[in-house]
Each structure stands twice: as C-alpha cells, then as structure tokens.
Design a protein around this motif. Structure first.
Motif, PDB file in Angstrom:
ATOM      1  N   ALA A   1       0.844  -1.199   0.000  1.00  0.00           N
ATOM      2  CA  ALA A   1       0.000   0.000   0.000  1.00  0.00           C
ATOM      3  C   ALA A   1       0.883   1.255   0.000  1.00  0.00           C
ATOM      4  O   ALA A   1       1.833   1.356   0.782  1.00  0.00           O
ATOM      5  N   TRP A   2       0.544   2.215  -0.852  1.00  0.00           N
ATOM      6  CA  TRP A   2       1.381   3.403  -1.003  1.00  0.00           C
ATOM      7  C   TRP A   2       1.553   4.181   0.305  1.00  0.00           C
ATOM      8  O   TRP A   2       2.678   4.618   0.607  1.00  0.00           O
ATOM      9  N   PRO A   3       0.510   4.388   1.124  1.00  0.00           N
ATOM     10  CA  PRO A   3       0.727   5.127   2.378  1.00  0.00           C
ATOM     11  C   PRO A   3       1.767   4.469   3.282  1.00  0.00           C
ATOM     12  O   PRO A   3       2.548   5.173   3.938  1.00  0.00           O
ATOM     13  N   LEU A   4       1.788   3.143   3.319  1.00  0.00           N
ATOM     14  CA  LEU A   4       2.793   2.468   4.145  1.00  0.00           C
ATOM     15  C   LEU A   4       4.172   2.608   3.527  1.00  0.00           C
ATOM     16  O   LEU A   4       5.165   2.811   4.241  1.00  0.00           O
ATOM     17  N   ARG A   5       4.280   2.514   2.231  1.00  0.00           N
ATOM     18  CA  ARG A   5       5.582   2.671   1.582  1.00  0.00           C
ATOM     19  C   ARG A   5       6.141   4.075   1.818  1.00  0.00           C
ATOM     20  O   ARG A   5       7.345   4.250   2.056  1.00  0.00           O
ATOM     21  N   GLU A   6       5.264   5.083   1.777  1.00  0.00           N
ATOM     22  CA  GLU A   6       5.700   6.448   2.094  1.00  0.00           C
ATOM     23  C   GLU A   6       6.172   6.550   3.537  1.00  0.00           C
ATOM     24  O   GLU A   6       7.227   7.148   3.818  1.00  0.00           O
ATOM     25  N   ALA A   7       5.391   5.974   4.453  1.00  0.00           N
ATOM     26  CA  ALA A   7       5.734   6.059   5.872  1.00  0.00           C
ATOM     27  C   ALA A   7       7.041   5.331   6.162  1.00  0.00           C
ATOM     28  O   ALA A   7       7.872   5.805   6.954  1.00  0.00           O
ATOM     29  N   ILE A   8       7.262   4.175   5.523  1.00  0.00           N
ATOM     30  CA  ILE A   8       8.514   3.435   5.726  1.00  0.00           C
ATOM     31  C   ILE A   8       9.699   4.234   5.202  1.00  0.00           C
ATOM     32  O   ILE A   8      10.747   4.333   5.863  1.00  0.00           O
ATOM     33  N   ALA A   9       9.549   4.815   4.001  1.00  0.00           N
ATOM     34  CA  ALA A   9      10.649   5.612   3.433  1.00  0.00           C
ATOM     35  C   ALA A   9      11.023   6.759   4.351  1.00  0.00           C
ATOM     36  O   ALA A   9      12.208   7.025   4.595  1.00  0.00           O
ATOM     37  N   ASN A  10      10.037   7.446   4.902  1.00  0.00           N
ATOM     38  CA  ASN A  10      10.313   8.556   5.814  1.00  0.00           C
ATOM     39  C   ASN A  10      10.972   8.062   7.098  1.00  0.00           C
ATOM     40  O   ASN A  10      11.904   8.684   7.615  1.00  0.00           O
ATOM     41  N   TYR A  11      10.508   6.933   7.592  1.00  0.00           N
ATOM     42  CA  TYR A  11      11.045   6.395   8.849  1.00  0.00           C
ATOM     43  C   TYR A  11      12.502   5.980   8.715  1.00  0.00           C
ATOM     44  O   TYR A  11      13.350   6.347   9.539  1.00  0.00           O
ATOM     45  N   VAL A  12      12.833   5.202   7.666  1.00  0.00           N
ATOM     46  CA  VAL A  12      14.212   4.717   7.544  1.00  0.00           C
ATOM     47  C   VAL A  12      15.170   5.828   7.147  1.00  0.00           C
ATOM     48  O   VAL A  12      16.363   5.763   7.467  1.00  0.00           O
ATOM     49  N   ARG A  13      14.678   6.860   6.457  1.00  0.00           N
ATOM     50  CA  ARG A  13      15.558   7.993   6.148  1.00  0.00           C
ATOM     51  C   ARG A  13      16.005   8.685   7.438  1.00  0.00           C
ATOM     52  O   ARG A  13      17.170   9.037   7.599  1.00  0.00           O
ATOM     53  N   LYS A  14      15.063   8.863   8.358  1.00  0.00           N
ATOM     54  CA  LYS A  14      15.383   9.556   9.606  1.00  0.00           C
ATOM     55  C   LYS A  14      16.130   8.672  10.593  1.00  0.00           C
ATOM     56  O   LYS A  14      17.099   9.110  11.215  1.00  0.00           O
ATOM     57  N   SER A  15      15.680   7.430  10.742  1.00  0.00           N
ATOM     58  CA  SER A  15      16.214   6.594  11.815  1.00  0.00           C
ATOM     59  C   SER A  15      17.436   5.789  11.409  1.00  0.00           C
ATOM     60  O   SER A  15      18.251   5.426  12.265  1.00  0.00           O
ATOM     61  N   ARG A  16      17.601   5.476  10.095  1.00  0.00           N
ATOM     62  CA  ARG A  16      18.666   4.591   9.687  1.00  0.00           C
ATOM     63  C   ARG A  16      19.552   5.168   8.589  1.00  0.00           C
ATOM     64  O   ARG A  16      20.391   4.468   8.036  1.00  0.00           O
ATOM     65  N   SER A  17      19.362   6.434   8.240  1.00  0.00           N
ATOM     66  CA  SER A  17      20.163   7.088   7.194  1.00  0.00           C
ATOM     67  C   SER A  17      20.081   6.346   5.861  1.00  0.00           C
ATOM     68  O   SER A  17      21.054   6.302   5.094  1.00  0.00           O
ATOM     69  N   VAL A  18      18.932   5.746   5.590  1.00  0.00           N
ATOM     70  CA  VAL A  18      18.707   5.064   4.315  1.00  0.00           C
ATOM     71  C   VAL A  18      18.316   6.096   3.269  1.00  0.00           C
ATOM     72  O   VAL A  18      17.511   6.987   3.528  1.00  0.00           O
ATOM     73  N   ARG A  19      18.894   5.994   2.098  1.00  0.00           N
ATOM     74  CA  ARG A  19      18.594   6.916   0.994  1.00  0.00           C
ATOM     75  C   ARG A  19      17.640   6.241   0.028  1.00  0.00           C
ATOM     76  O   ARG A  19      18.032   5.313  -0.697  1.00  0.00           O
ATOM     77  N   CYS A  20      16.378   6.679   0.035  1.00  0.00           N
ATOM     78  CA  CYS A  20      15.388   6.012  -0.801  1.00  0.00           C
ATOM     79  C   CYS A  20      14.174   6.897  -1.005  1.00  0.00           C
ATOM     80  O   CYS A  20      13.985   7.901  -0.312  1.00  0.00           O
ATOM     81  N   GLU A  21      13.348   6.496  -1.974  1.00  0.00           N
ATOM     82  CA  GLU A  21      12.038   7.092  -2.221  1.00  0.00           C
ATOM     83  C   GLU A  21      10.974   6.010  -2.025  1.00  0.00           C
ATOM     84  O   GLU A  21      11.288   4.811  -2.073  1.00  0.00           O
ATOM     85  N   PRO A  22       9.721   6.397  -1.804  1.00  0.00           N
ATOM     86  CA  PRO A  22       8.679   5.386  -1.577  1.00  0.00           C
ATOM     87  C   PRO A  22       8.576   4.346  -2.691  1.00  0.00           C
ATOM     88  O   PRO A  22       8.243   3.184  -2.426  1.00  0.00           O
ATOM     89  N   GLY A  23       8.882   4.741  -3.925  1.00  0.00           N
ATOM     90  CA  GLY A  23       8.801   3.791  -5.034  1.00  0.00           C
ATOM     91  C   GLY A  23       9.794   2.656  -4.942  1.00  0.00           C
ATOM     92  O   GLY A  23       9.655   1.647  -5.648  1.00  0.00           O
ATOM     93  N   GLN A  24      10.815   2.778  -4.089  1.00  0.00           N
ATOM     94  CA  GLN A  24      11.805   1.714  -3.915  1.00  0.00           C
ATOM     95  C   GLN A  24      11.446   0.755  -2.785  1.00  0.00           C
ATOM     96  O   GLN A  24      12.164  -0.212  -2.552  1.00  0.00           O
TER      97      GLN A  24
END
Length: 516
Positions: A189-212
């Motif tokens: 689901a797109w809302p979860l993919r967006e939320a995951i992308a935002n979470y890992v960018r902040k908490s784990r320094s992951v570089r990504c967009e929701p489409g990944q």
C-alpha cells in the motif's frame, strides 16, 4: 449466543448412480463409507433431509429411509433441536468393505496415532523428492519454541503497542482504507511505503524514495525474494559464519547449497579479505552489519568500506539484513550500509520484532534497477501483502507512535538484559558458560564449554520448561561452537530468573555427562 452447527460437506455421496437402482441403499452405503474414510466424524451435523434430497435430485423419502436405517444401526442420532448428526459413539461397521484385520481406529473413521501412521508410511516406502526432503528438514528446524523464557516472545505490558494500535485498527479496518477490498499493489500500500521511506531515512540514514519500498511479510520473505532475484543457478554467494539460519536455509533450498561461501566473522564483522580470497567473483553477499546474528557485534567502518569496494569492482550486490538495529543500548545506532551505496545494496527490515511477531510486516528497500524484478517475484510468491494492517501500520508510523514505542522498549529491554546477564553470571561458573559481549538486540549468546552438546542442552531445557536455541547449527560444518541463543523480550524479571536457574541446572547436568 446461538450455537451454529457445523454441517458436513460429504463429497462421496455425490456419486449415487440412478441406473443402479435402490438409491436409498446406495445413500446408506455412501454415508457409511464417509464415516469409514473420516469424511464424517463423530458429532458432525448432516444436512436436513429436504436440503440433501434437493442437492442430490432424489425424493425426500429416499433420504429419510437412509437416515432412519443408519440411526437404527447407531451411526446417526436425531434430536428435534439439533437435527441429524453422526453419533458420538460409533459402532464398528459390518458392511463397509473393510477388511476384518483393519485397525478399529481406522474402521470407525478416527485418525490413527502419529506413530502408527508413520509406521504405515514407512511400509509404503515413499521416497521424498530432494526439494521436499530439504523443506521437511527446515520445517523441523524452525518449529516454534514454546512461549516461555528464553524464546523471542510477544511483547507484553509496557513493551506492547497497546491501545494506540487497537484504536487505529478500529478506525481503519471497518470502513476506512483498511476495509476489505480487491487486489492490491504487489509492492504494498502506497501510504505504508511512504511512511517506511520517511522512517528509515530519519532513523537509519537510508537513501530512498517510496517507489523503492517493497512491503514484505517480514525479513524472511525479503531474504527469499533477494535470493530469487539476484542469484542465477551457479552463482556463488557470501554468507556469514555463523549466520542466521533463515538465510542459509533460503540459499540451500533455492539451489545454492554448494555455491554458498561461508565467510568467517570476527570482532569487526564479516572478514572481507578472507571472502575475496575464497570467492572473489561471488554475485552477492548476505550480511548483518548493524548487529551480526547471532554474535551481536556491528561491522566496522573499515569492513563496510572494503565490502562496498568489492561490490562496485565486481558488479555484485549486498543484501543488508538490518537485524535489531533499533535496540542499541549504549551510544547511537550505526547508520545503514545502504546509505553509503544505495545502488548496490538491498536493505531489509521488519516491524514484527519491535511490535509483535504475528504482525508479519517488513520491507525491502531496493535499488531502482531492481524494483520491477522484486515486483515480479512478489507476484509469483503471494500476489501482494494483506491489506488491513498495512494501513494501521502506516498511521502508526506517520503519527510518530513507532518512535515513541522504540524508545520505551529500548529502556525496558536494557534493564531486562542487564538483569539476565547478572543472573547468569551468578549461577554459572566461567569455565562452564559465559555471555558473548554485545550491547544491542533482543537476545544474547551464552557460550558453553567445548565438550557440551548445545543441541542436547536445548532439548533438555525444553523438557525443563525453558526455550532456547542451539548456536552450533548456525555455523558451517566443521567450524561449530556450542552455545545458546537466549531472548529476553516479553518476560518479566521473575520469570527470567526462575528460567535461568532451571537452565543453569540443565547445563551443569550436561557438563557432568560430557566427554572429558
């Protein structure tokens, strides 16, 4: 609450033959046969005479005659309130085509004891295909532990998501976006993919967009997808030694038993220099850089740099299992390996451990070039993830509840961990068992003296009401060390202290009977 009877569906009675005549006798015989085969069990409710007659296309009198005959024989019972059902105490059938020597348990439709079933299967000598035998071994290895210390268990009390999760679920599942719907996006689901992308960018320094983001049923599915997408049949692949048994089992079951290179791990993580000497042209490396499983150390920056340099030079891929990265008890969590090389790293994470294991939601962050490949593999595996909890989790993340939950869990588990280490140290002499140093995660490793068989200790502990896993199966053959994995989440201090005493007694007994 009204009682709903379970009406049996009886496949075999659909074979009545009108040309053979005497349909009532045929139906009587078919119902006896259904009991003999176990299609009908004691207490099963039968369809009403009117319904069954209409279904079979016969007169109601035909069905009534069959029911009356079987009631007279003791096979069926009829009451005004419950209708007709299979008798609770079944007679031995005298005319069901059963050989006189056949066991009574089979004649009356009951299941044979497992040992007897196993004996009959041995007599038939069914040879399993090699893949089936492999999966059967894996099933036995991964049998769930009893929910007692020291299994990794369901969070409780202050470590459980609690009312927030329940309220979000009530809001979103019934009439919100999590309500029953059609097929979903294979990637999630797109809302979860967006939320995951935002979470890992902040908490784990992951570089990504929701489409990944690919929503998975957990890290285990992410590992399986990565093995399917990245590895051709004869490709070599690096795996840590020791390693999470879930990843080595995936590689073995997908045709890479002989091409998996087990690379030693030391205090800095996977030994990249040794790996290059062993298999420089490997296609991928499966690693746990933030918290090596099972030993617990993070991969040093020097090793991370060497691993990424190898991947760039050899056009290889790295699968980063970010196991337990949130739960570091001293200092700040290490940033992800993916953030250093997003185009070469497949990053795997899960919410099942930090929230609750039955959630079965995790994620893979994949390079742009691999998104379609992961999508295709996902379609063939299970089409798409279940819908409802994706939206609940998306709201849980977007509203900041997960970050607060992680901080709370980290504080509680830090105290549990310290108390368990202190208790084990007091109960076990250093020459018998000792704890592997480490400062993060939901488990610790208790090493055992070399002569002690950790598998036997784990089995004896199970009989003593303690759940542990042996460490030796996580090593490559010929390199094993005996030890135990002890989870400390989901249980109170008193429970764990009591379990530690019982485990210490089991270990002491094992040491007495160990070879000199």
């Amino acid at each position: 609450m009204a009682r709903t009877a379970r009406v049996a569906d009886i496949a075999s009675i659909g074979t009545l033959n009108p040309a053979a005549g005497n349909l009532s006798r045929q139906l009587t015989q078919a119902l006896r046969e259904a009991v003999r085969k176990g299609e009908l069990r004691a207490g099963d409710a039968l369809p009403s005479t009117r319904l069954l007659a209409a279904t079979l296309g016969v007169s109601r009198g035909t069905v009534l005659a069959a029911y009356e005959q079987l009631t007279a024989e003791g096979f069926l019972t009829a009451t005004p309130s419950s209708g007709t059902c299979v008798a609770l105490a079944l007679p031995a059938p005298y005319d069901a085509g059963t050989h006189p020597s056949e066991p009574a348990a089979r004649r009356n439709g009951s299941r044979l004891p497992s040992a007897q079933r196993g004996a009959e299967q041995d007599e038939r000598a069914i040879a399993l295909p090699e893949p089936a035998a492999t999966y059967a071994r894996i099933a036995r290895e991964f049998a769930p532990l009893a929910p007692v210390p020291f299994a990794v268990s369901v969070p409780m009390d202050v470590t459980a998501p609690g009312d927030v999760w329940r309220k979000l679920g009530n809001r979103l599942r019934a009439k919100g976006p999590g309500a029953p719907a059609g097929y979903g996006d294979p990637l999630g689901a797109w809302p979860l993919r967006e939320a995951i992308a935002n979470y890992v960018r902040k908490s784990r320094s992951v570089r990504c967009e929701p489409g990944q983001v690919v929503v998975t049923s957990g890290t285990q599915q992410g590992l399986f997808l990565a093995s399917q997408v990245l590895l051709a049949p004869h490709d070599q692949v690096w795996a840590e030694n020791p390693a999470y048994r879930g990843v080595t089992a995936v590689l073995e079951s997908t045709g890479h038993r002989d091409t998996t290179i087990r690379v030693p791990v030391d205090a800095e993580g996977i030994d990249v220099r040794a790996a290059i000497a062993m298999a420089p042209h490997a296609r991928a490396a499966f690693v746990t850089p933030s918290h090596q499983y099972p030993l617990g150390m993070p991969m040093s920056m020097a090793r991370r740099s060497a691993l990424l340099e190898w991947a760039r030079a050899r056009d290889a891929w790295i699968v980063e299992d970010d196991y337990d990265s949130e739960l570091r008890y001293q200092g700040y969590p290490f940033p992800s390996l993916q953030g250093l090389e997003p185009e070469r790293v497949v990053y795997l994470g899960t919410f099942s451990k930090i929230l609750f294991p039955s959630l079965r939601l995790g994620y893979a962050i994949v390079p742009d070039a691999l998104v379609d490949a992961f999508c295709g593999a996902r379609v063939l595996m299970d089409r798409h993830p279940p819908n409802a909890d994706q939206y609940v989790l998306a709201a849980f993340l977007a509203e900041g509840h997960l970050e607060r939950h992680v901080r709370r869990v980290r504080n509680v588990y830090a105290a549990y961990r310290s108390k368990l280490i202190e208790t084990l140290g007091a109960l076990l002499p250093d020459d018998l068992a000792w704890v592997e140093p480490g400062d993060q995660g939901m488990h610790l490793v208790l090493w055992l003296a070399a002569a002690i068989d950790d598998r036997r200790v784990a089995e004896a502990a199970r009989h003593a009401g303690v759940s542990v896993r042996a460490v030796s199966p996580m090593f490559a053959p010929g390199t094993a060390r005996p030890g135990l994995v002890l989870g400390f989440g989901g249980f109170g201090h008193a429970q764990m202290i009591d379990a530690a005493r019982r485990l210490a007694a089991v270990i002491a007994d094992a040491a007495k009977h160990a070879p000199s």
